[in-house]
Design a protein around this motif. Structure first.
Motif, PDB file in Angstrom:
ATOM      1  N   TRP A 198       3.554   5.401   5.592  1.00 21.20           N
ATOM      2  CA  TRP A 198       2.968   6.145   4.466  1.00 21.20           C
ATOM      3  C   TRP A 198       1.966   7.199   4.919  1.00 21.20           C
ATOM      4  O   TRP A 198       1.841   8.262   4.304  1.00 21.20           O
ATOM      5  N   TYR A 199       1.254   6.923   6.026  1.00 19.03           N
ATOM      6  CA  TYR A 199       0.212   7.874   6.447  1.00 19.03           C
ATOM      7  C   TYR A 199       0.792   9.099   7.144  1.00 19.03           C
ATOM      8  O   TYR A 199       0.066  10.024   7.494  1.00 19.03           O
ATOM      9  N   LEU A 213       3.761  15.156   2.117  1.00 14.12           N
ATOM     10  CA  LEU A 213       3.983  15.438   0.699  1.00 14.12           C
ATOM     11  C   LEU A 213       2.855  16.309   0.146  1.00 14.12           C
ATOM     12  O   LEU A 213       3.092  17.260  -0.607  1.00 14.12           O
ATOM     13  N   ILE A 241       0.829  -1.201   0.000  1.00 15.54           N
ATOM     14  CA  ILE A 241       0.000   0.000   0.000  1.00 15.54           C
ATOM     15  C   ILE A 241       0.868   1.259   0.000  1.00 15.54           C
ATOM     16  O   ILE A 241       0.382   2.355  -0.299  1.00 15.54           O
ATOM     17  N   PHE A 263       0.706   3.835  -3.006  1.00 13.29           N
ATOM     18  CA  PHE A 263      -0.687   4.250  -3.226  1.00 13.29           C
ATOM     19  C   PHE A 263      -1.188   5.055  -2.028  1.00 13.29           C
ATOM     20  O   PHE A 263      -1.902   6.044  -2.184  1.00 13.29           O
ATOM     21  N   GLY A 264      -0.799   4.625  -0.823  1.00 12.45           N
ATOM     22  CA  GLY A 264      -1.189   5.360   0.373  1.00 12.45           C
ATOM     23  C   GLY A 264      -0.598   6.755   0.388  1.00 12.45           C
ATOM     24  O   GLY A 264      -1.258   7.729   0.759  1.00 12.45           O
ATOM     25  N   ILE A 265       0.653   6.860  -0.044  1.00  9.40           N
ATOM     26  CA  ILE A 265       1.315   8.170  -0.042  1.00  9.40           C
ATOM     27  C   ILE A 265       0.671   9.098  -1.065  1.00  9.40           C
ATOM     28  O   ILE A 265       0.285  10.233  -0.747  1.00  9.40           O
ATOM     29  N   ILE A 266       0.537   8.621  -2.319  1.00 10.96           N
ATOM     30  CA  ILE A 266      -0.048   9.486  -3.351  1.00 10.96           C
ATOM     31  C   ILE A 266      -1.487   9.826  -2.974  1.00 10.96           C
ATOM     32  O   ILE A 266      -1.919  10.984  -3.062  1.00 10.96           O
ATOM     33  N   ILE A 306      -0.577  14.880  -8.051  1.00  8.40           N
ATOM     34  CA  ILE A 306      -0.840  15.534  -6.768  1.00  8.40           C
ATOM     35  C   ILE A 306      -1.593  16.852  -6.951  1.00  8.40           C
ATOM     36  O   ILE A 306      -2.700  17.027  -6.438  1.00  8.40           O
ATOM     37  N   SER A 321       4.136  10.269   5.730  1.00 11.55           N
ATOM     38  CA  SER A 321       4.826  10.905   4.596  1.00 11.55           C
ATOM     39  C   SER A 321       3.862  11.399   3.529  1.00 11.55           C
ATOM     40  O   SER A 321       4.117  12.427   2.896  1.00 11.55           O
ATOM     41  N   GLY A 322       2.749  10.675   3.302  1.00  7.83           N
ATOM     42  CA  GLY A 322       1.796  11.105   2.274  1.00  7.83           C
ATOM     43  C   GLY A 322       1.212  12.486   2.560  1.00  7.83           C
ATOM     44  O   GLY A 322       1.316  13.399   1.729  1.00  7.83           O
ATOM     45  N   PRO A 323       0.613  12.688   3.747  1.00 12.18           N
ATOM     46  CA  PRO A 323       0.101  14.029   4.069  1.00 12.18           C
ATOM     47  C   PRO A 323       1.199  15.107   4.044  1.00 12.18           C
ATOM     48  O   PRO A 323       0.946  16.226   3.596  1.00 12.18           O
TER      49      PRO A 323
END
Lengths: 136, 184
Positions: B10-11, B17, A37, A40-43, B149, B13-15
């Motif tokens: 990811w939760y 970004l 994930i 996909f989670g990051i984007i 994005i 780094s995603g935000p």
């Protein structure tokens, strides 16, 4: 001096790209094999934050810190969106890096990516040369 | 500090970004994008006879400065913030079977290095790959930053079309071409 804020935001971008592991060739392969994930989670969560920001700016007609109206412009439709996107995707899976990460990889000591950047500039140059002959 | 130097899920780094979008809009009133820089660099040197490069690139210096900052920020993270890369076992197994044998670092070192550049694999993956990135992003008018994005944050259907293209191309390469390249 007016550019220093861009440099500082760039530093932030470079740190986040690196710590997010999105500049890793392995992570890109993992994404295209749908085995984690992570990407996909990051984007996805990046888009959520971006979309909330845009929504709030529009809803409350927020101004920039400089007091200007914030310009929000969606990209126009043209026939290159899909074929151009596909060509980029082919390159993305080969290099394991999209444009931002290409630069971040250089900062991470993968200096050979400078060659990929020069190649990308060459690719853009060739596009500019033959643009009129392509459907657009 | 420990929060920064440990691996980021990811939760987180995603935000972070995604914050690039409001940071650029509020502080500089610019929309996020990276690939246009390739065009600006062409515009510095290209003859005026090529219309696509005949514009005032000096107005776009901000974008070039942003990307210089990105290189600097990446160096800071690399040097001080203990970046890691986790690769899942499934991906490791597939790549290993396909001919990737170096899993340290950010990319296989036998391909993405000065020595690797002069191998057939290195030539295809670095030089041809880079060329396709530069050509494709300009033809599509954006990359993962500008279309995926920024564009999707604007709920732009056009950006969604481009992003679908990114994945069609990426999947085609990953499943149908890359295995042969890696076996070279």
């Amino acid at each position: 001096m007016k550019y220093i804020k861009f440099f500082l935001i760039g530093i932030y971008f470079g740190i986040v790209l690196t710590k997010a592991e999105v500049i890793s060739w392995f992570r890109i392969q993992e994404m295209f094999h749908f085995q984690s994930i992570h990407m996909f989670g990051i984007i996805g969560s990046a888009v959520v934050i971006g979309a909330i920001s845009v929504f709030l700016i529009k809803k409350f007609n927020l101004k920039s810190f400089g007091g200007e109206d914030i310009r929000l412009i969606s990209k126009e439709y043209h026939k290159g969106l899909l074929p151009g996107g596909i060509i980029f995707g082919l390159g993305w899976a080969l290099t394991g890096a999209c444009p931002g990460p290409l630069f971040a990889l250089v900062g991470n000591g993968v200096e050979v990516m400078l060659v990929a950047i020069v190649s990308a500039i060459a690719g853009t140059f060739v596009y500019g040369l033959i643009k009129e002959k392509l459907p657009s | 500090m420990e929060f920064i130097t440990q691996p980021w899920p990811w939760y987180i780094s995603g935000p972070l970004l995604g914050l690039m979008v409001p940071l650029l809009l509020f502080i500089t009133n610019k929309q996020f994008g990276v690939s246009s820089n390739f065009r600006h660099i062409c515009a510095m040197f290209a003859p005026k006879s090529i219309k696509f490069f005949d514009y005032d690139w000096k107005k776009e210096i901000w974008n070039l400065v942003l990307i210089l900052g990105t290189v600097a920020g990446a160096w800071v993270a690399h040097t001080y913030l203990n970046p890691t890369v986790g690769v899942g076992d499934d991906t490791y197994a597939i790549l290993n079977q396909q001919g990737v044998h170096q899993f340290d670092g950010l990319a296989p070192a036998d391909i993405f290095s000065w020595e690797g550049l002069f191998t057939l694999r290195g030539f295809i993956m670095i030089i041809i790959g880079g060329f396709l990135v530069g050509f494709g992003t300009r033809y599509a008018n954006g990359c993962t930053s500008g279309h995926a994005i920024m564009g999707l944050s604007l709920l732009s259907v056009n950006s969604l079309i481009a992003v679908v293209g990114f994945f069609i191309g990426g999947l085609f390469m990953t499943y149908l071409i890359l295995p042969y390249v890696l076996a070279m």
